[in-house]
Design a protein around this motif. Structure first.
Motif, PDB file in Angstrom:
ATOM      1  N   ASP A   1      -8.531   3.958   9.277  1.00 42.94           N
ATOM      2  CA  ASP A   1      -8.457   2.738   8.343  1.00 42.94           C
ATOM      3  C   ASP A   1      -8.674   3.268   7.017  1.00 42.94           C
ATOM      4  O   ASP A   1      -7.916   2.551   6.146  1.00 42.94           O
ATOM      5  CB  ASP A   1      -9.814   1.915   8.807  1.00 42.94           C
ATOM      6  CG  ASP A   1      -9.572   1.286  10.324  1.00 42.94           C
ATOM      7  OD1 ASP A   1      -8.686   1.235  10.812  1.00 42.94           O
ATOM      8  OD2 ASP A   1     -10.326   0.904  10.903  1.00 42.94           O
TER       9      ASP A   1
ATOM     10  N   LYS B   1     -16.586  -3.872  10.906  1.00 43.25           N
ATOM     11  CA  LYS B   1     -15.321  -4.350  10.854  1.00 43.25           C
ATOM     12  C   LYS B   1     -15.045  -5.393  12.312  1.00 43.25           C
ATOM     13  O   LYS B   1     -14.398  -6.295  12.101  1.00 43.25           O
ATOM     14  CB  LYS B   1     -14.090  -3.258  11.201  1.00 43.25           C
ATOM     15  CG  LYS B   1     -12.752  -3.670  11.200  1.00 43.25           C
ATOM     16  CD  LYS B   1     -12.025  -2.359  11.397  1.00 43.25           C
ATOM     17  CE  LYS B   1     -12.102  -1.643  12.614  1.00 43.25           C
ATOM     18  NZ  LYS B   1     -11.069  -0.801  13.055  1.00 43.25           N
TER      19      LYS B   1
ATOM     20  N   PRO C   1      -7.125  -6.713  12.301  1.00 43.61           N
ATOM     21  CA  PRO C   1      -7.300  -6.233  10.802  1.00 43.61           C
ATOM     22  C   PRO C   1      -5.926  -5.571  10.168  1.00 43.61           C
ATOM     23  O   PRO C   1      -5.574  -5.868   9.097  1.00 43.61           O
ATOM     24  CB  PRO C   1      -8.232  -4.912  11.041  1.00 43.61           C
ATOM     25  CG  PRO C   1      -9.139  -5.489  12.198  1.00 43.61           C
ATOM     26  CD  PRO C   1      -7.920  -5.666  13.379  1.00 43.61           C
TER      27      PRO C   1
ATOM     28  N   ALA D   1      -8.794  -6.064   4.991  1.00 46.31           N
ATOM     29  CA  ALA D   1      -9.574  -4.856   5.569  1.00 46.31           C
ATOM     30  C   ALA D   1     -10.011  -4.057   4.535  1.00 46.31           C
ATOM     31  O   ALA D   1     -11.075  -3.469   4.721  1.00 46.31           O
ATOM     32  CB  ALA D   1      -8.534  -4.220   6.522  1.00 46.31           C
TER      33      ALA D   1
ATOM     34  N   PHE E   1     -13.963  -9.221  11.816  1.00 45.51           N
ATOM     35  CA  PHE E   1     -12.809  -9.816  12.141  1.00 45.51           C
ATOM     36  C   PHE E   1     -12.669 -10.692  13.317  1.00 45.51           C
ATOM     37  O   PHE E   1     -11.593 -11.366  13.624  1.00 45.51           O
ATOM     38  CB  PHE E   1     -11.673  -8.778  12.005  1.00 45.51           C
ATOM     39  CG  PHE E   1     -11.242  -8.168  10.616  1.00 45.51           C
ATOM     40  CD1 PHE E   1     -10.336  -8.990  10.065  1.00 45.51           C
ATOM     41  CD2 PHE E   1     -11.885  -7.202   9.975  1.00 45.51           C
ATOM     42  CE1 PHE E   1      -9.902  -8.571   8.589  1.00 45.51           C
ATOM     43  CE2 PHE E   1     -11.453  -6.805   8.793  1.00 45.51           C
ATOM     44  CZ  PHE E   1     -10.492  -7.481   8.196  1.00 45.51           C
TER      45      PHE E   1
ATOM     46  N   TYR F   1      -6.099   1.643   4.368  1.00 46.72           N
ATOM     47  CA  TYR F   1      -6.530   0.566   3.544  1.00 46.72           C
ATOM     48  C   TYR F   1      -6.840   1.156   2.198  1.00 46.72           C
ATOM     49  O   TYR F   1      -7.485   0.597   1.362  1.00 46.72           O
ATOM     50  CB  TYR F   1      -7.574  -0.310   4.122  1.00 46.72           C
ATOM     51  CG  TYR F   1      -7.290  -0.884   5.454  1.00 46.72           C
ATOM     52  CD1 TYR F   1      -5.998  -1.569   5.816  1.00 46.72           C
ATOM     53  CD2 TYR F   1      -8.094  -0.505   6.479  1.00 46.72           C
ATOM     54  CE1 TYR F   1      -5.673  -1.905   7.188  1.00 46.72           C
ATOM     55  CE2 TYR F   1      -7.917  -1.284   7.746  1.00 46.72           C
ATOM     56  CZ  TYR F   1      -6.644  -1.475   8.005  1.00 46.72           C
ATOM     57  OH  TYR F   1      -6.330  -2.266   9.236  1.00 46.72           O
TER      58      TYR F   1
END
Length: 493
Positions: free
Chosen positions: A79, A325, A334, A341, A329, A83
């Motif tokens: 992630d 997370k 995401p 995110a 969400f 992101y």
């Protein structure tokens, strides 16, 4: 002339190397991203299946715990790669420009957000290799896993599971279950005591209450009695008048020859002589197989245990990110909202693994699914946290986690100080305030003076509600110059 040609040649070589690296690194990273995503899904299937089964083998629990940690680390790394800020995106719309401004704003240092692509690739490869190796080693474990009985039916979504189950404590829960169901020889007169130690708000009482709802535990123990500091007159465990009902329940069950579990939650110090008297009296009167669990933030209670103490720690940053997370969400993917995110990842990092803040903030963000609002929340959090650190030298959520007075802010009114005096919890039978924490901190509630707000309601046993005693007051404006704080090369006022 030679130096000029040398400079040109060096520049050409440098550009050629950059071209080759850029050409080949992107497909390599994409392939690796798909591979690690597949490995993470495999690990997640095993973990979620294990969460719904009553596993007694300690070696299996240890192996599953290692796989769970590797999975959290893998998701965190993946992630963070996905992101990381992309400053060229969304520059044509107001929300995008706001997003870019926040991405460039100073924040707490984090390796994943400052590392170049090459380091990301190394971290992804390392996470992938570790996951693959562990999953291969899990083949036999998965076969044995299916032989263990189920604890409950699996819900269709992980976020529902997290809302109704204690996250990341399966190994600890099984240790408590093993302690409760363990039987001593009839000749043994020892009354077993398990100390549970951990910082405030880490989930000691929640863990025990969570374990006590299991059918095997309820069948084995006829009565579960919860005692607190307030049930005693002093630190010598002498019942006060208000605890007479609990004392009566205790005596009634003893007369009926029932096995008991007594859970004692301590917030202050405990007199050793008082404990010894209480333990000797309990050992004489309790039926064989009865147990005592003592919880405290202090490790001084460890010496009262007849078995090694269970120590609870806060979630790791990787596990906290996975938890936050998923709560934020819900059933939304995401990956379909990468800008959201990224904001959530930075918000999670600012909360320094606070479980209370995770529930409060995730509910707020989920109810206001707007890029503009999420950017505003992140900007607000960064601002008041940085000011608090500059003024008091400590993160405000750190004080909040320790139930100490803390000065927060209000997103809708920067001219007011929002003070949290202390926190207390209520049982399901007690009334709670109608005003919520997020209504005051992030909303337009115009309450003034001292009052109480509802932080959040736990959806798992013992179903506590967490209430904050707070105060809002107008900020005094003085003619003095505002202090500036320079941290990590950034200035805030």
């Amino acid at each position: 002339m030679e130096s000029f040609l040398s400079a040109i040649l060096g520049e050409l070589i440098s550009r050629s190397m950059n071209f080759i690296i850029n050409k080949w690194s992107k497909p390599l990273t994409l392939d690796m991203e798909e591979s690690i995503q597949g490995a993470l899904l495999q690990a997640q299937v095993i973990i979620e299946e294990a969460m719904g089964r009553h596993i007694t083998n300690q070696a299996m629990l240890l192996q599953l715990g290692m796989l769970r940690d590797a999975m959290h680390r893998g998701y965190y790394t993946l992630d963070a790669f996905r992101y990381q800020p992309h400053y060229g995106e969304g520059a044509n719309d107001p929300s995008g420009r706001r997003f870019l401004t926040l991405s460039k704003a100073p924040c707490v240092k984090d390796l994943y957000f400052t590392s170049p692509t090459v380091q990301f690739q190394e971290q992804l490869r390392e996470a992938l290799d570790k996951l693959r190796s562990m999953i291969v080693d899990m083949n036999e474990l998965v076969m044995f896993l299916m032989s263990y009985p189920r604890l409950y039916r699996q819900p269709y979504s992980m976020h529902i599971l997290l809302c109704n189950c204690m996250f990341g404590r399966q190994m600890e829960a099984q240790l408590v279950i093993s302690f409760l169901l363990h039987t001593k020889p009839h000749s043994s007169e020892e009354l077993e005591v398990l100390p549970v130690v951990g910082p405030l708000g880490v989930g000691k009482s929640t863990l025990i209450a969570h374990v006590c709802k299991y059918e095997r535990v309820r069948d084995y123990l006829s009565e579960i009695l919860w005692l607190h500091d307030c049930d005693f007159t002093d630190d010598e465990l002498t019942f006060r008048q208000g605890g007479a009902m609990k004392r009566q329940i205790l005596l009634s069950n003893l007369k009926k020859g029932k096995r008991l579990l007594v859970v004692i939650e301590l917030y202050g110090n405990l007199c050793e002589d008082g404990w010894n008297r209480f333990y000797r009296a309990s050992r004489r009167s309790f039926l064989s197989g009865s147990k005592i669990i003592v919880t405290s933030c202090s490790d001084k209670i460890v010496k009262f245990g007849t078995t090694p103490a269970l120590t609870l720690k806060h979630l790791s940053p990787e596990a906290y990110w996975y938890f936050f997370k998923t709560l934020t969400f819900g059933s939304t993917d995401p990956e379909m909202h990468p800008r959201f995110a990224q904001l959530v990842m930075e918000i999670a990092r600012l909360q320094i693994r606070s479980i209370n803040s995770a529930y409060t903030t995730s509910n707020l963000l989920r109810d206001n699914f707007s890029i503009h609002f999420w950017c505003k929340v992140l900007s607000f959090l960064r601002g008041f946290i940085q000011k608090h650190i500059c003024k008091f030298g400590v993160h405000p959520f750190e004080l909040l986690n320790k139930n100490k007075p803390v000065q927060l802010g209000r997103m809708a009114s920067l001219s007011e100080d929002f003070m949290i005096c202390h926190e207390y919890r209520c049982s399901p039978q007690e009334g709670v305030p109608e005003i919520r924490m997020q209504d005051v901190m992030y909303g337009s509630n115009k309450k003034q003076g001292k009052f109480e707000v509802l932080g959040w309601r736990s959806q798992i046993p013992p179903y506590y509600s967490y209430v904050y005693v707070c105060e809002i007051r107008e900020r005094k404006i003085t003619g003095a110059k505002r202090k500036h704080c320079v941290e990590d090369g950034a200035t805030s006022s």
